[in-house]
Design an enzyme around this catalytic site. Structure first.
Site, PDB file in Angstrom:
ATOM      1  N   ASP A   1      -3.122  -6.884  11.544  1.00  0.00           N
ATOM      2  CA  ASP A   1      -4.068  -6.065  10.533  1.00  0.00           C
ATOM      3  C   ASP A   1      -4.190  -6.868   9.173  1.00  0.00           C
ATOM      4  O   ASP A   1      -5.324  -6.733   8.524  1.00  0.00           O
ATOM      5  CB  ASP A   1      -3.580  -5.000  10.554  1.00  0.00           C
ATOM      6  CG  ASP A   1      -4.696  -3.862   9.541  1.00  0.00           C
ATOM      7  OD1 ASP A   1      -5.892  -3.909   9.806  1.00  0.00           O
ATOM      8  OD2 ASP A   1      -3.924  -3.064   8.704  1.00  0.00           O
TER       9      ASP A   1
ATOM     10  N   HIS B   1      -6.226 -11.432   5.474  1.00  0.00           N
ATOM     11  CA  HIS B   1      -5.953 -11.135   3.913  1.00  0.00           C
ATOM     12  C   HIS B   1      -4.946 -12.082   3.399  1.00  0.00           C
ATOM     13  O   HIS B   1      -5.436 -12.775   2.513  1.00  0.00           O
ATOM     14  CB  HIS B   1      -6.070  -9.533   3.528  1.00  0.00           C
ATOM     15  CG  HIS B   1      -6.874  -8.717   4.339  1.00  0.00           C
ATOM     16  ND1 HIS B   1      -8.249  -9.171   4.344  1.00  0.00           N
ATOM     17  CD2 HIS B   1      -6.593  -7.188   4.610  1.00  0.00           C
ATOM     18  CE1 HIS B   1      -8.723  -8.051   5.151  1.00  0.00           C
ATOM     19  NE2 HIS B   1      -7.937  -6.912   5.189  1.00  0.00           N
TER      20      HIS B   1
ATOM     21  N   GLU C   1       0.846  -1.250  -0.040  1.00  0.00           N
ATOM     22  CA  GLU C   1      -0.161  -0.102  -0.045  1.00  0.00           C
ATOM     23  C   GLU C   1       0.996   1.345   0.012  1.00  0.00           C
ATOM     24  O   GLU C   1       1.892   1.162   0.744  1.00  0.00           O
ATOM     25  CB  GLU C   1      -0.925   0.030   1.256  1.00  0.00           C
ATOM     26  CG  GLU C   1      -1.822  -1.102   1.380  1.00  0.00           C
ATOM     27  CD  GLU C   1      -2.844  -1.027   2.468  1.00  0.00           C
ATOM     28  OE1 GLU C   1      -3.786  -0.498   2.329  1.00  0.00           O
ATOM     29  OE2 GLU C   1      -2.366  -1.479   3.459  1.00  0.00           O
TER      30      GLU C   1
HETATM   31  C1  BG6 Z   1      -7.983  -3.385   5.856  1.00  0.00           C
HETATM   32  C2  BG6 Z   1      -6.774  -3.060   6.950  1.00  0.00           C
HETATM   33  O1  BG6 Z   1      -8.632  -4.757   6.297  1.00  0.00           O
HETATM   34  O2  BG6 Z   1      -7.500  -3.573   4.618  1.00  0.00           O
HETATM   35  C3  BG6 Z   1      -6.302  -1.742   6.275  1.00  0.00           C
HETATM   36  O3  BG6 Z   1      -7.376  -2.669   7.959  1.00  0.00           O
HETATM   37  C4  BG6 Z   1      -5.944  -1.780   4.743  1.00  0.00           C
HETATM   38  O4  BG6 Z   1      -5.120  -1.463   6.842  1.00  0.00           O
HETATM   39  C5  BG6 Z   1      -7.090  -2.304   4.086  1.00  0.00           C
HETATM   40  O5  BG6 Z   1      -5.552  -0.588   4.207  1.00  0.00           O
HETATM   41  C6  BG6 Z   1      -6.780  -2.671   2.441  1.00  0.00           C
HETATM   42  O6  BG6 Z   1      -7.929  -3.075   1.909  1.00  0.00           O
HETATM   43  P1  BG6 Z   1      -7.594  -2.827   0.120  1.00  0.00           P
HETATM   44  O7  BG6 Z   1      -8.989  -3.526  -0.278  1.00  0.00           O
HETATM   45  O8  BG6 Z   1      -7.776  -1.196   0.019  1.00  0.00           O
HETATM   46  O9  BG6 Z   1      -6.595  -3.535  -0.177  1.00  0.00           O
END
Ligand code: BG6
Length: 498
Positions: free
Chosen positions: A244, A249, A225
């Site tokens: 987190d 994920h 990110e």
């Molecule tokens: C969330 C986290 O679950 O997913 C965040 O708490 C993160 O820290 C986000 O930024 C990322 O999601 P995506 O869909 O933008 O990749």
């Protein structure tokens, strides 16, 4: 009491919810993701005809004012603006909606929700609230007689901070709702390309014979990110990137890559396969943590041309929370023995990029002579989730033309999804999940055993770190993380796809 005007096949289907209560309706998740997702489902004619939507939070506000606020924000959404025909859809959407202010942990106040539910209608309670409210609110729903057998609830991470707190939370919620009434969201499972991964693996005969340690050298999963932690630091200080992003994920993506084919897409069949993968993850404790994990925290740097402060400056005090984690994981089973799975995620990195790379082995012998052999690149399947969605397979091809050096080769990426372009109007992951939640389809939700097994593995790493197993390394904002993360792959002659 509201009348149910629903005669649609959706509503008549067994298990379809007819009244969605969005608890935490004033929060960021509800406003940024859930209400827009519901609206776009409505716009595309996918919402069950008569479904009612009630926003619930503590702040007193008349329904009319709430609807006006929603209308103002939804009508400015880029997807609404891009759709010339959204006015009627918005008006119809707002007709379904109302708002009540109450304390969801107090059974007396919660009883008011019961008065809104049409007789026999199945309620769906979506908890877009702080997880600290999950247990008390479920208790209140039960005490108010609203945890009926036709009710379902949707919960979202963080489900605990470790195995014990996760179990305690599940036990508390479990006193009001049984496992088949609970839908646990991991929004990554709602992403289009993640679903496509299932189609790719189980809708083609082509990959399955190659999907193992005979042909695959290693797998990489990156969630990079460019955004900083920013004002979420109180949460990040407590959870860090390990809890987190990796516990949920990254491990969910790993499960979908590594699991055996389920008998069908029945939720229990899919979950059982994912749990087997999680159980096969080789434990990482203090000794392994030094070699197999990297934890990092960003210091000041430049991200996408903008100077960014370090995490400590952002937060205003020194802290040990990690904003980056990289791990070399092993799945100890027949299919994956000897194939490392490199996982990494971080904030303030050089590029926003979420991808899974399946790196195939080199050909066992080159027939192409000295020059041609230098061109040889092993096949690679790249499943890109963000910023663009694409699945591409890197193949070797003869380069056109004549040369005295023998046959020369070039690597050609074949797009398997016809994609690769940035799709500004693509669906929000929550649309799929909300649709499934309303329909009572839990395949793309996470089971209790999965969450707890993931915590059990992550706990080993967290304990290993707490015992001094891996130092906290710094990395400049705008980089790809600490250099040790590169060493993780390079010392084995591999490298991250950057
Ligand atoms: C969330 C986290 O679950 O997913 C965040 O708490 C993160 O820290 C986000 O930024 C990322 O999601 P995506 O869909 O933008 O990749």
């Amino acid at each position: 009491m509201l009348e149910s005007d629903d005669q649609s096949p959706h509503a008549r289907a067994a298990g379809t919810a007819q009244h969605l209560f969005l608890l935490g309706a004033g929060g960021d998740l509800a406003c940024r993701m859930l209400f827009p997702s519901l609206f776009f489902l409505g716009l595309d004619g996918l919402l069950p005809e008569g479904v009612r939507l009630t926003g619930v939070s503590r702040t007193p506000e008349p329904s009319e004012a709430f609807r006006n606020r929603m209308a103002a924000s939804l009508s400015q959404h880029p997807r609404t603006l891009a759709n010339g025909d959204s006015k009627t859809a918005l008006a119809r959407f707002l007709e379904r909606m109302d708002y009540v202010a109450l304390d969801i942990t107090d059974p007396e106040s919660v009883r008011a929700l019961g008065d809104l539910i049409a007789p026999g209608a199945a309620p769906l309670y979506y908890f877009a609230t702080s997880p600290s409210l999950f247990g008390p609110a479920c208790k209140a729903l039960k005490a108010a007689g609203l945890a009926t057998p036709n009710a379902r609830i949707v919960l979202e991470k963080p489900l605990g901070r470790d195995l014990d707190s996760c179990r305690a939370l599940h036990d508390m919620v479990g006193e009001a709702f049984s496992e088949n009434q609970i839908l646990r969201v991991d929004h990554y499972l709602g992403k289009e390309t993640v679903q496509n991964l299932i189609a790719l693996r189980f809708g083609n005969t082509l990959f399955e014979p190659l999907w193992n340690n005979l042909t695959i050298d290693h797998v990489q999963i990156t969630i990079a990110e460019t955004q900083a932690v920013g004002d979420r630091w109180p949460y990040y200080d407590e959870y860090g990137a390990l809890r987190d992003m990796l516990q949920n994920h990254l491990l969910q993506l790993l499960c979908l890559v590594a699991m055996e084919p389920p008998s069908d897409l029945d939720p229990d069949a899919v979950r059982a396969e994912k749990v087997k993968v999680l159980r096969s993850l080789r434990p990482i404790g203090r000794d392994e943590a030094a070699l197999d994990t990297v934890r990092g925290q960003y210091v000041a740097g430049i991200v996408e041309g903008r100077p960014m402060p370090g995490y400590v400056e952002e937060r205003g005090a020194p802290t040990r929370a990690e904003t980056f984690v990289a791990i070399r994981a092993h799945i100890d089973n027949w299919r994956w023995a000897g194939v490392p799975f490199y996982l990494r995620t971080g904030k303030n990195l050089q590029q926003r990029r979420t991808e899974i790379v399946i790196q195939f082995k080199s050909v066992p012998h080159s027939v192409f002579g000295r020059e041609g052999s230098r061109d040889l690149t092993p096949n690679q399947l790249v499943i890109r989730l963000q910023p663009e969605e694409d699945i591409s397979l890197l193949m070797m091809n003869k380069t056109q033309g004549l040369s005295r050096d023998g046959m020369r080769l070039g690597a050609v990426p074949l797009s398997l999804s016809g994609g690769g372009v940035h799709q500004p109007d693509r669906r929000i992951a929550y649309e799929r999940l909300l649709l499934d939640a309303l329909d009572g389809n839990s395949t793309h939700f996470v089971g209790r055993a999965e969450v707890e097994q993931a915590w059990a593995w992550v706990a080993g790493i967290a304990d290993g770190w707490a015992e001094g197993g891996a130092p906290l390394r710094s990395y400049p904002a705008g980089s790809w993380g600490p250099s040790a993360a590169h060493a993780l792959t390079e010392r084995e002659g591999r490298h991250w796809n950057e």
